[in-house]
Design a protein around this motif. Sequence first.
Motif, mmCIF file in Angstrom:
data_model
loop_
_atom_site.group_PDB
_atom_site.id
_atom_site.type_symbol
_atom_site.label_atom_id
_atom_site.label_comp_id
_atom_site.label_asym_id
_atom_site.label_seq_id
_atom_site.Cartn_x
_atom_site.Cartn_y
_atom_site.Cartn_z
ATOM 1 N N ASP A 161 0.929 -1.140 0.013
ATOM 2 C CA ASP A 161 -0.157 0.027 0.136
ATOM 3 C C ASP A 161 0.919 1.162 -0.047
ATOM 4 N N GLU A 162 1.945 1.289 0.735
ATOM 5 C CA GLU A 162 2.967 2.240 0.951
ATOM 6 C C GLU A 162 4.308 1.959 1.009
ATOM 7 N N ALA A 163 5.203 2.542 -0.213
ATOM 8 C CA ALA A 163 6.423 2.284 -0.004
ATOM 9 C C ALA A 163 6.970 3.611 0.079
ATOM 10 N N LEU A 164 7.383 4.432 1.093
ATOM 11 C CA LEU A 164 7.373 5.893 1.161
ATOM 12 C C LEU A 164 8.956 6.171 1.231
ATOM 13 N N ALA A 165 9.473 6.919 0.440
ATOM 14 C CA ALA A 165 10.924 7.197 0.520
ATOM 15 C C ALA A 165 11.103 8.638 0.074
ATOM 16 N N LEU A 166 12.476 9.217 0.320
ATOM 17 C CA LEU A 166 12.437 10.627 -0.218
ATOM 18 C C LEU A 166 12.905 10.464 -1.750
ATOM 19 N N GLY A 167 12.255 11.264 -2.540
ATOM 20 C CA GLY A 167 12.632 11.177 -3.938
ATOM 21 C C GLY A 167 11.925 12.402 -4.672
ATOM 22 N N ASP A 168 12.152 12.208 -5.933
ATOM 23 C CA ASP A 168 11.602 13.334 -7.027
ATOM 24 C C ASP A 168 10.661 12.688 -7.803
ATOM 25 N N GLU A 169 9.347 12.885 -7.589
ATOM 26 C CA GLU A 169 8.131 12.116 -8.012
ATOM 27 C C GLU A 169 8.265 12.037 -9.587
ATOM 28 N N ARG A 170 8.570 13.577 -10.116
ATOM 29 C CA ARG A 170 8.428 13.312 -11.731
ATOM 30 C C ARG A 170 9.541 12.503 -12.245
ATOM 31 N N LEU A 171 10.846 12.608 -11.572
ATOM 32 C CA LEU A 171 11.712 11.831 -12.350
ATOM 33 C C LEU A 171 11.621 10.260 -12.020
ATOM 34 N N ILE A 172 11.170 9.987 -10.829
ATOM 35 C CA ILE A 172 10.826 8.324 -10.647
ATOM 36 C C ILE A 172 9.825 8.044 -11.551
ATOM 37 N N ARG A 173 8.410 8.778 -11.811
ATOM 38 C CA ARG A 173 7.642 8.417 -12.700
ATOM 39 C C ARG A 173 7.887 8.263 -13.896
ATOM 40 N N LEU A 174 9.090 9.258 -14.459
ATOM 41 C CA LEU A 174 9.474 9.117 -15.905
ATOM 42 C C LEU A 174 10.442 7.832 -15.960
ATOM 43 N N ALA A 175 11.159 7.652 -14.931
ATOM 44 C CA ALA A 175 11.826 6.082 -15.023
ATOM 45 C C ALA A 175 10.996 5.074 -15.334
ATOM 46 N N VAL A 176 9.901 4.995 -14.450
ATOM 47 C CA VAL A 176 8.829 3.713 -14.560
ATOM 48 C C VAL A 176 8.540 3.640 -16.123
ATOM 49 N N GLN A 177 8.036 4.944 -16.392
ATOM 50 C CA GLN A 177 7.410 4.942 -17.761
ATOM 51 C C GLN A 177 8.358 4.493 -18.686
ATOM 52 N N ASN A 178 9.794 4.711 -18.885
ATOM 53 C CA ASN A 178 10.535 4.527 -19.834
ATOM 54 C C ASN A 178 10.838 2.889 -19.691
ATOM 55 N N LEU A 179 10.676 2.144 -18.478
ATOM 56 C CA LEU A 179 10.889 0.831 -18.342
ATOM 57 C C LEU A 179 9.651 0.310 -19.038
ATOM 58 N N VAL A 180 8.573 0.715 -18.676
ATOM 59 C CA VAL A 180 7.334 0.071 -19.298
ATOM 60 C C VAL A 180 7.367 0.319 -20.909
ATOM 61 N N GLN A 181 7.695 1.472 -21.574
ATOM 62 C CA GLN A 181 7.799 1.469 -22.817
ATOM 63 C C GLN A 181 8.778 0.975 -23.538
ATOM 64 N N ASN A 182 9.863 0.482 -22.749
ATOM 65 C CA ASN A 182 10.958 -0.205 -23.281
ATOM 66 C C ASN A 182 10.255 -1.828 -23.442
ATOM 67 N N ALA A 183 9.911 -2.201 -22.459
ATOM 68 C CA ALA A 183 8.849 -3.505 -22.552
ATOM 69 C C ALA A 183 7.817 -3.714 -23.565
#
Length: 214
Positions: free
Chosen positions: A93-115
């Motif tokens: 439900d929660e995996a809380l960490a310090l980070g930049d949401e925009r960059l992490i979202r972009l990284a996940v999107q790139n992995l999905v698009q690559n697949a």
Amino acid sequence: LARERTNSAHIAHELRTPLTEIIGQLEALRSHDDASRLAISEIKTELLRFADVIEAILVLSEPTSKTPSSTIINVADIVRDVAPTTANVDAPDEALALGDERLIRLAVQNLVQNAQRYADGARDLRVSNDDDRVRVTVSDRGPGLDLSARERMFERYWRGAADIEGRGIGLALVRAVAERHDGSARADQRDDGPGLAVSFTVGKIIEWRTSQES
């Protein structure tokens, strides 16, 4: 190298402003004509791909060492939001960490698009606890890659033999985002059959909670 990074960032910023305006204008258009709606949808799709390239250039043009973000984000929510409707999602439900949401979202999107582009789609997305860091893994059922290719696939401008249209910066961006969050990226063969499990780690876990723990 510093001059090249500055020029790349300047060009990307100059492109991002009119691109954002064009996308906004497309959103405002209304038409009852099916052909027009289809054309608008296809134009918007290509513009969003263009926007992703610009964001990648901006991230890659920045120095690797940056001041850690002080924003608490739920990485699990980001993964659930980005995951294709056909993919399985294994996340707390929660995996809380310090980070930049925009960059992490972009990284996940790139992995999905690559697949989607090279391995017939992302089949499984997982958020796991890896030595008190959040690991995001996107797995596919494609043919996979040998060890030498897996070791090089996060390099800038590297493209596989089957990559005709790729830009060679999507996975480099994933590694850059991980490194900016004191993490790393890697690719492994799936344990349960053909395919790759491509992942990155970010941040230090602040809170980890599942529904069973609520």
